[in-house]
Motif scaffolding. Structure first.
Motif, mmCIF file in Angstrom:
data_model
loop_
_atom_site.group_PDB
_atom_site.id
_atom_site.type_symbol
_atom_site.label_atom_id
_atom_site.label_comp_id
_atom_site.label_asym_id
_atom_site.label_seq_id
_atom_site.Cartn_x
_atom_site.Cartn_y
_atom_site.Cartn_z
ATOM 1 N N LEU A 1 0.847 -1.182 0.000
ATOM 2 C CA LEU A 1 0.000 0.000 0.000
ATOM 3 C C LEU A 1 0.893 1.245 0.000
ATOM 4 C CD1 LEU A 1 -3.018 0.874 0.213
ATOM 5 C CD2 LEU A 1 -2.685 0.949 2.696
ATOM 6 N N ILE A 2 0.769 2.049 -1.049
ATOM 7 C CA ILE A 2 1.512 3.307 -1.129
ATOM 8 C C ILE A 2 0.861 4.290 -0.158
ATOM 9 C CG2 ILE A 2 2.143 5.263 -2.609
ATOM 10 C CD1 ILE A 2 3.506 2.700 -3.521
ATOM 11 N N VAL A 3 1.677 4.992 0.617
ATOM 12 C CA VAL A 3 1.185 6.023 1.532
ATOM 13 C C VAL A 3 1.673 7.359 0.976
ATOM 14 C CG1 VAL A 3 1.150 6.875 3.899
ATOM 15 C CG2 VAL A 3 1.320 4.407 3.456
ATOM 16 N N ASP A 4 0.754 8.088 0.350
ATOM 17 C CA ASP A 4 1.094 9.343 -0.320
ATOM 18 C C ASP A 4 0.904 10.510 0.646
ATOM 19 O OD1 ASP A 4 1.228 11.680 -1.827
ATOM 20 O OD2 ASP A 4 0.268 10.774 -3.565
ATOM 21 N N PHE A 5 2.010 11.132 1.011
ATOM 22 C CA PHE A 5 1.997 12.249 1.952
ATOM 23 C C PHE A 5 1.707 13.583 1.274
ATOM 24 C CE2 PHE A 5 4.369 8.987 4.072
ATOM 25 C CZ PHE A 5 4.032 9.143 5.412
ATOM 26 N N SER A 6 1.751 13.625 -0.046
ATOM 27 C CA SER A 6 1.702 14.898 -0.764
ATOM 28 C C SER A 6 0.305 15.477 -0.946
ATOM 29 C CB SER A 6 2.370 14.757 -2.136
ATOM 30 O OG SER A 6 1.593 13.953 -2.996
ATOM 31 N N ARG A 7 -0.737 14.737 -0.636
ATOM 32 C CA ARG A 7 -2.089 15.251 -0.841
ATOM 33 C C ARG A 7 -2.600 16.043 0.359
ATOM 34 N NH1 ARG A 7 -6.789 11.899 -3.575
ATOM 35 N NH2 ARG A 7 -5.456 12.419 -5.336
ATOM 36 N N HIS A 8 -2.520 15.472 1.548
ATOM 37 C CA HIS A 8 -3.103 16.125 2.720
ATOM 38 C C HIS A 8 -2.088 16.540 3.778
ATOM 39 C CE1 HIS A 8 -7.035 15.119 1.241
ATOM 40 N NE2 HIS A 8 -6.769 13.834 1.258
ATOM 41 N N MET A 9 -0.958 15.884 3.833
ATOM 42 C CA MET A 9 0.012 16.166 4.898
ATOM 43 C C MET A 9 1.023 17.205 4.417
ATOM 44 S SD MET A 9 0.248 12.598 6.923
ATOM 45 C CE MET A 9 0.908 13.443 8.350
ATOM 46 N N THR A 10 0.500 18.406 4.133
ATOM 47 C CA THR A 10 1.281 19.462 3.496
ATOM 48 C C THR A 10 1.357 20.735 4.343
ATOM 49 O OG1 THR A 10 -0.677 20.266 2.344
ATOM 50 C CG2 THR A 10 0.667 18.616 1.201
ATOM 51 N N ARG A 11 1.119 20.611 5.603
ATOM 52 C CA ARG A 11 1.038 21.783 6.483
ATOM 53 C C ARG A 11 2.416 22.247 6.954
ATOM 54 N NH1 ARG A 11 -0.937 21.697 12.311
ATOM 55 N NH2 ARG A 11 -0.989 23.902 12.784
ATOM 56 N N ILE A 12 2.637 23.533 6.878
ATOM 57 C CA ILE A 12 3.772 24.151 7.554
ATOM 58 C C ILE A 12 3.239 24.483 8.939
ATOM 59 C CG2 ILE A 12 5.358 26.104 7.623
ATOM 60 C CD1 ILE A 12 5.218 26.156 4.542
ATOM 61 N N VAL A 13 3.668 23.720 9.924
ATOM 62 C CA VAL A 13 3.107 23.805 11.269
ATOM 63 C C VAL A 13 3.535 25.083 11.969
ATOM 64 C CG1 VAL A 13 2.971 22.659 13.519
ATOM 65 C CG2 VAL A 13 3.013 21.285 11.423
ATOM 66 N N SER A 14 4.827 25.355 11.943
ATOM 67 C CA SER A 14 5.321 26.562 12.606
ATOM 68 C C SER A 14 6.682 26.933 12.043
ATOM 69 C CB SER A 14 5.423 26.353 14.118
ATOM 70 O OG SER A 14 6.411 25.383 14.418
ATOM 71 N N ILE A 15 6.999 28.209 12.195
ATOM 72 C CA ILE A 15 8.322 28.697 11.836
ATOM 73 C C ILE A 15 8.824 29.501 13.025
ATOM 74 C CG2 ILE A 15 9.665 30.162 10.294
ATOM 75 C CD1 ILE A 15 7.727 29.382 8.077
ATOM 76 N N GLY A 16 9.922 29.015 13.599
ATOM 77 C CA GLY A 16 10.523 29.686 14.738
ATOM 78 C C GLY A 16 11.715 30.515 14.321
ATOM 79 N N GLU A 17 12.476 30.942 15.301
ATOM 80 C CA GLU A 17 13.675 31.742 15.029
ATOM 81 C C GLU A 17 14.693 30.977 14.184
ATOM 82 O OE1 GLU A 17 14.687 34.971 15.712
ATOM 83 O OE2 GLU A 17 12.533 35.184 16.052
ATOM 84 N N ASP A 18 14.924 29.726 14.558
ATOM 85 C CA ASP A 18 15.953 28.926 13.882
ATOM 86 C C ASP A 18 15.423 27.632 13.285
ATOM 87 O OD1 ASP A 18 17.995 30.738 14.617
ATOM 88 O OD2 ASP A 18 18.115 29.818 16.597
ATOM 89 N N THR A 19 14.141 27.372 13.407
ATOM 90 C CA THR A 19 13.587 26.097 12.952
ATOM 91 C C THR A 19 12.244 26.286 12.256
ATOM 92 O OG1 THR A 19 12.412 25.701 15.025
ATOM 93 C CG2 THR A 19 14.662 24.803 14.854
ATOM 94 N N ALA A 20 11.882 25.302 11.480
ATOM 95 C CA ALA A 20 10.544 25.213 10.889
ATOM 96 C C ALA A 20 10.051 23.798 11.143
ATOM 97 C CB ALA A 20 10.587 25.500 9.396
ATOM 98 N N THR A 21 8.798 23.675 11.519
ATOM 99 C CA THR A 21 8.176 22.369 11.712
ATOM 100 C C THR A 21 7.174 22.177 10.589
ATOM 101 O OG1 THR A 21 8.448 22.538 14.106
ATOM 102 C CG2 THR A 21 6.843 20.925 13.296
ATOM 103 N N VAL A 22 7.360 21.087 9.819
ATOM 104 C CA VAL A 22 6.514 20.859 8.647
ATOM 105 C C VAL A 22 6.067 19.406 8.590
ATOM 106 C CG1 VAL A 22 7.706 22.674 7.358
ATOM 107 C CG2 VAL A 22 8.415 20.303 7.068
ATOM 108 N N ALA A 23 4.972 19.165 7.886
ATOM 109 C CA ALA A 23 4.522 17.804 7.605
ATOM 110 C C ALA A 23 5.355 17.248 6.451
ATOM 111 C CB ALA A 23 3.042 17.802 7.248
ATOM 112 N N ALA A 24 5.381 15.941 6.342
ATOM 113 C CA ALA A 24 6.241 15.265 5.359
ATOM 114 C C ALA A 24 5.924 15.621 3.912
ATOM 115 C CB ALA A 24 6.144 13.753 5.544
ATOM 116 N N GLY A 25 4.701 16.001 3.624
ATOM 117 C CA GLY A 25 4.311 16.280 2.249
ATOM 118 C C GLY A 25 4.520 17.707 1.783
#
Length: 182
Positions: free
Chosen positions: A88-112
């Motif tokens: 089963l292919i698990v495609d992250f590019s359709r829904h898991m595309t959120r940029i969760v947060s951007i800090g001073e030195d980091t960014a938290t993002v979803a895999a897609g």
């Protein structure tokens, strides 16, 4: 074959109500996901489009119980066939595309999240994410991480492993943990 159709029906029925994302088992989708940017071709059972970490946990538990291979996929732009498999292919590019947060030195993002989209947002803050593999207009951060992408400037800026602080991991069986450096 009947076996593949039975497996597809079992997946649909067994995960109904537990998996918030989508499944696709039609012949056209399976054929599209049977190839990537490599020379290889391998038709999967189907494609799952998870919406959240919870969906990934559900899939990992189910796949482990059923001995069903899960194949992570972003844009399918890799040239080594890593986004292909008979499971089963698990495609992250359709829904898991959120940029969760951007800090001073980091960014938290979803895999897609697509690398160029991340850099568009970072540029507004005078920053950028350095690894630059080919096809950055479609390449996902998760796919880049999976192959430790570097690109033509890797000698100067490093590869993915040099720019990732931590990763939320889902193991077979559904256990999750945060791997990284402090």
């Amino acid at each position: 074959t009947d076996t593949v159709q039975e497996l597809q029906q079992s997946i649909r029925e067994d995960l109904a109500g537990a998996f918030a994302g989508e499944f696709r088992f039609d012949a056209l989708t399976r054929e599209i996901y049977a190839s990537d940017a490599s020379l290889y071709q391998l038709t999967p059972v189907g494609v799952a489009y998870p919406r959240s970490l919870d969906d990934l946990v559900v899939l990992a538990k189910y796949a482990t119980e059923r001995s069903l291979p899960l194949i992570a996929r972003g844009a399918g732009s890799g040239v080594a066939g890593g986004a292909l498999g008979a499971g089963l292919i698990v495609d992250f590019s359709r829904h898991m595309t959120r940029i969760v947060s951007i800090g001073e030195d980091t960014a938290t993002v979803a895999a897609g999240v697509v690398r160029d989209r991340l850099n568009d947002v970072l540029r507004e803050r005078g920053r950028y994410f350095p690894p630059d593999p080919a096809n950055t207009n479609v390449t996902t951060v998760g796919g880049m991480l999976g192959v430790d992408a570097g690109g033509s400037h890797a000698v100067r800026v490093g590869s993915m492993r040099d720019h990732v602080q931590n990763i939320q991991v889902v193991l077979p069986g559904g256990e999750t943990f945060l791997a990284g450096v402090e």
